[in-house]
Design a protein around this motif. Structure first.
Motif: not given
Length: 224
Positions: A169-171, A201-203, A206-208
């Motif tokens: 849900f958060v990623a 992506g993002s989690a 925050q992007s990574f």
């Protein structure tokens, strides 16, 4: 340096018009023996802001299997020593491409064929030990495998996400791209000569962006 890059990932991708049974050339390659001599090897790792080179000798006692040639110890980034300890514990000599066979299902589709190779695409099998997250990720990926049809063995393996997806849900994963190139060892088995991986992506807002390359540059009989 993330542990994600120190082990072979387990995932694959979807394909249309699947066949019902595993073709004979693929079946022979997946059944190729993985047992044989134990090898030490030179390895290069690039990712997470570090390029490291060294030697791995799985015949040595745990804690003594990895010799880092570069960078010098004083230049090791934060967390690098802990990652080495985990990699050392896992360095049991299982570098063989035959280990990828467990993720190839019975149903595959032939997409390319040459005089001595065949390439197939398929929906991945997560494997018996996969957790819920692994299974969710694999449903979003498309896998390809290339095998030698003359001297049966796995030659290449890849998995990509055809579009962004949310494993949780958060990623959100925007890019997932992993590729493995295999080479022949002196005894004829194929090993993971090079692995490249990109995950973006993002989690939690925050992007990574993680990119890594891992390569075995030379094999040695253990004790050499």
């Amino acid at each position: 340096m993330s542990r994600l890059w120190l082990v072979l990932p387990v995932a694959l991708i979807c394909a249309p018009a699947l066949a019902e049974d595993r073709p004979a050339p693929l079946a022979a390659a997946l059944a190729a023996a993985s047992d044989g001599p134990l090898y030490a090897y030179d390895m290069t790792f690039e990712g997470s802001g570090v390029t490291a080179r060294g030697k791995v000798d799985p015949s040595q006692p745990e804690g003594q299997r990895i010799t880092v040639e570069s960078p010098a110890r004083e230049a090791w980034p934060d967390g690098f020593e802990e990652d080495l300890e985990e990699l050392d514990a896992d360095a049991d000599g299982d570098i063989w491409c035959a280990g990828l066979a467990e993720h190839v299902p019975e149903a595959v589709t032939l997409i390319e064929e040459t005089e001595d190779t065949a390439t197939y695409t398929f929906v991945p099998d997560p494997g018996a030990d996969a957790d819920g997250t692994d299974r969710k990720v694999m449903r979003k990926l498309i896998g390809e495998i290339t095998v030698d049809t003359v001297d049966p063995a796995i030659l290449a393996f890849s998995m990509k996400a055809p579009k962004p997806f949310k494993p949780a849900f958060v990623a959100r994963i925007e890019t997932f791209d992993m590729s493995v190139q295999c080479a022949r060892a002196p005894d004829g088995r194929t090993y993971v000569e090079e692995m490249n991986m990109v995950v973006e992506g993002s989690a939690l807002g925050q992007s990574f962006s993680e990119k890594a390359r891992q390569a075995i540059t030379q094999l040695f009989p253990t004790g050499a």
